[in-house]
Design a protein around this motif. Sequence first.
Motif, PDB file in Angstrom:
ATOM      1  N   SER A 184      20.153  25.738   2.207  1.00  0.00           N
ATOM      2  CA  SER A 184      18.910  25.603   1.438  1.00  0.00           C
ATOM      3  C   SER A 184      18.169  26.925   1.325  1.00  0.00           C
ATOM      4  CB  SER A 184      18.001  24.554   2.085  1.00  0.00           C
ATOM      5  OG  SER A 184      18.599  23.280   2.060  1.00  0.00           O
ATOM      6  N   SER A 220       9.197  18.912   1.396  1.00  0.00           N
ATOM      7  CA  SER A 220       9.213  18.879  -0.072  1.00  0.00           C
ATOM      8  C   SER A 220       9.223  17.450  -0.592  1.00  0.00           C
ATOM      9  CB  SER A 220      10.444  19.628  -0.607  1.00  0.00           C
ATOM     10  OG  SER A 220      10.332  21.022  -0.397  1.00  0.00           O
ATOM     11  N   PHE A 232       8.445  22.867  -7.430  1.00  0.00           N
ATOM     12  CA  PHE A 232       9.817  23.179  -7.036  1.00  0.00           C
ATOM     13  C   PHE A 232       9.906  23.126  -5.517  1.00  0.00           C
ATOM     14  CE2 PHE A 232       9.060  25.356 -11.044  1.00  0.00           C
ATOM     15  CZ  PHE A 232      10.153  24.959 -11.807  1.00  0.00           C
ATOM     16  N   GLY A 233      10.737  22.235  -5.003  1.00  0.00           N
ATOM     17  CA  GLY A 233      10.876  22.086  -3.568  1.00  0.00           C
ATOM     18  C   GLY A 233      12.111  22.766  -3.030  1.00  0.00           C
ATOM     19  N   THR A 234      12.304  22.612  -1.725  1.00  0.00           N
ATOM     20  CA  THR A 234      13.505  23.103  -1.049  1.00  0.00           C
ATOM     21  C   THR A 234      14.443  21.930  -0.821  1.00  0.00           C
ATOM     22  OG1 THR A 234      12.323  24.904   0.080  1.00  0.00           O
ATOM     23  CG2 THR A 234      14.401  24.170   1.063  1.00  0.00           C
ATOM     24  N   SER A 235      15.706  22.084  -1.164  1.00  0.00           N
ATOM     25  CA  SER A 235      16.650  20.988  -0.967  1.00  0.00           C
ATOM     26  C   SER A 235      16.767  20.648   0.521  1.00  0.00           C
ATOM     27  CB  SER A 235      18.028  21.359  -1.529  1.00  0.00           C
ATOM     28  OG  SER A 235      18.566  22.485  -0.861  1.00  0.00           O
ATOM     29  N   HIS A 254      14.609  12.073  -0.703  1.00  0.00           N
ATOM     30  CA  HIS A 254      14.069  11.757  -2.025  1.00  0.00           C
ATOM     31  C   HIS A 254      13.514  10.345  -2.052  1.00  0.00           C
ATOM     32  CE1 HIS A 254      17.394  14.733  -2.746  1.00  0.00           C
ATOM     33  NE2 HIS A 254      16.384  15.362  -3.290  1.00  0.00           N
ATOM     34  N   GLN A 285      14.100  21.836  -7.699  1.00  0.00           N
ATOM     35  CA  GLN A 285      14.234  22.616  -6.470  1.00  0.00           C
ATOM     36  C   GLN A 285      14.532  24.071  -6.788  1.00  0.00           C
ATOM     37  OE1 GLN A 285      17.401  20.332  -4.687  1.00  0.00           O
ATOM     38  NE2 GLN A 285      15.983  18.923  -3.666  1.00  0.00           N
ATOM     39  N   HIS A 286      13.905  24.957  -6.025  1.00  0.00           N
ATOM     40  CA  HIS A 286      14.159  26.384  -6.233  1.00  0.00           C
ATOM     41  C   HIS A 286      15.542  26.757  -5.713  1.00  0.00           C
ATOM     42  CE1 HIS A 286      14.091  27.992  -2.078  1.00  0.00           C
ATOM     43  NE2 HIS A 286      13.335  26.937  -1.842  1.00  0.00           N
ATOM     44  N   SER A 287      16.111  25.928  -4.855  1.00  0.00           N
ATOM     45  CA  SER A 287      17.418  26.235  -4.271  1.00  0.00           C
ATOM     46  C   SER A 287      18.570  25.781  -5.159  1.00  0.00           C
ATOM     47  CB  SER A 287      17.537  25.590  -2.885  1.00  0.00           C
ATOM     48  OG  SER A 287      16.960  24.302  -2.848  1.00  0.00           O
ATOM     49  N   SER A 290      16.047  32.288  -6.033  1.00  0.00           N
ATOM     50  CA  SER A 290      15.048  31.248  -6.287  1.00  0.00           C
ATOM     51  C   SER A 290      14.404  31.435  -7.648  1.00  0.00           C
ATOM     52  CB  SER A 290      13.978  31.263  -5.187  1.00  0.00           C
ATOM     53  OG  SER A 290      14.535  30.907  -3.933  1.00  0.00           O
TER      54      SER A 290
END
Length: 563
Positions: free
Chosen positions: A425, A513, A505-508, A554, A532-534, A432
Amino acid sequence: ETQPSHATPLSSPPASARGASDPPSLPWHLSTVTRPQGTDAPHRTHCTGQTPPRNQQGPGATMNRPVVGMASLVVSIILLYVMCVLHAYAPAPKAGFPPSKSPPSSRPTPPEPVVLNRKVPDVAKSPHDLQLVERRMKYWSWGPELEGKSGSHPRKYILFKRDCGGFNNIRMAFEVFVTVAYLTKRTLVLPPPEGWYLIDTGPFARMKPKPGEKSTVSDEATFFDMGDMSKQVHVISMKRFMELEKENLKIPSEIHDVLQTPEEWNGADSRHQGHWWDAQKKMEKWLLEDSTRRQVALQWGTGGHIMYYPSISEVKSKLPPNQRLIGFRKPVEFHEGLQKQTYAYFPSCMKDEGSTQEWRYLAQVGSFVAFSTLRDEVQFHRMLRNHVHLLPSVFEIAARVVADLGAFNYVAAHVRRNELQYKNSFKSAQESLKNIESKLTKGETIYIATDEVKEDFFDVFRENYKVVQWKDYFGPTGKFKDIKIDRKHEGLIEMAICSMGRIFFGTSLSTFSAYIRRLRGYVKAPNTGLFQHSNYNSANDEGKPMVPPTDIFHDEPDIWEEL
């Protein structure tokens, strides 16, 4: 976001909730009225405009009396027409949620809720109005509410041990325990305060204790509005539970004196703190042994089990869930044998530290229960939204930042860089930015919540965008540097700030997030998609991936869309 099981031990709600009287046992009501199935159109049964059958034309309609018969026929037709018109436009009978006739593969469409005189605060025209922004962020204060309270049995209990991970792991499991207490109408017993991983104990990338600061402990009241929660779920401390049930359950006397509040810990010397430590360890050992002997230790790990409410048979007969919701999980129920017991216990991490199949209760709570009626499901979602929320002060502080940036006028991102076991991640700043740039407008503001410690890490973002972070508002030279903030609340405040961005935008594989996305659903953000940014996001991506309900990272959108 997990930790070893040796977290420092050492719960009780605030004074407003401790020792509160039991809510009255009232029936559930829903503030929604719908037509029964098949009544979407006005009633027009038999209103064809055709001449009624001979035996309905009246006694004068005979061939021997042509004049009188014709007049009678005309009058009868006119009367029948008037009756049909009145019947067609009469209001449909009121009803609750209709019984589902949908096949198992589809869900009934929830009706539109009737809002009880509470409108969504409109921030579109005044995105910098602090009072308006704060009202919008306190989502539990507007929108559809439950009518009445869920009654609870004062001498029937749900006990639990906290999850062994960080805050959002503890939160997810706590929501499962609250859910079971709410549905079974039992009193929820909070364990004694203890050290929470990455908040009171463990390696700190952020929210570090000050040099020389004494050890601290936390409980649910440190983060959640327990007074509001107690309106739907009766809550007591473990110490109070011991006082009430020590004779009934034959609880050993050496474990009666457990810690009740974090304030007690803060004011005690090391000798007293050691005494509480020992008492809690003995209590956990006794509770595990006693619950196993009574067969009330719930082996309901959420990765392998799904609760059917009110029973397996009712869910299967009335509203059988589709296979996608069930997955490979085994249905469980709070059966008659459990109902007779004084308590049921969730021993998190005590028997199986890492897996959610048996003894760990990490789940997005909206997919943990299958209901026999849509009414009960929506009622539960409203309870969770309106009564299981973070402290109001968290949103009040966050609102200052949001009002400064402009509600829904900025991009929000959570970039996790430390204390996450899923190393895939982690991305460079260049990666990103490449992954999200198709959805950005050059020059716009990006609020980045992060545990990255390098000051220049996001410089590549700053080349074309205005980047703001926590330090810009609450650092030594920040705009709101004079506001005193509990360091334990920093992460919570940043989640609230991110909930009000135009896009997030979250982190996987981050539960931090995941909770931001649910908050965005609750505040009715203009875009609640999963980005997600990742991972790469195309310009046309709507952020609606198909994810299994057992995915702990999720939420199912039903949890906010059905409200």
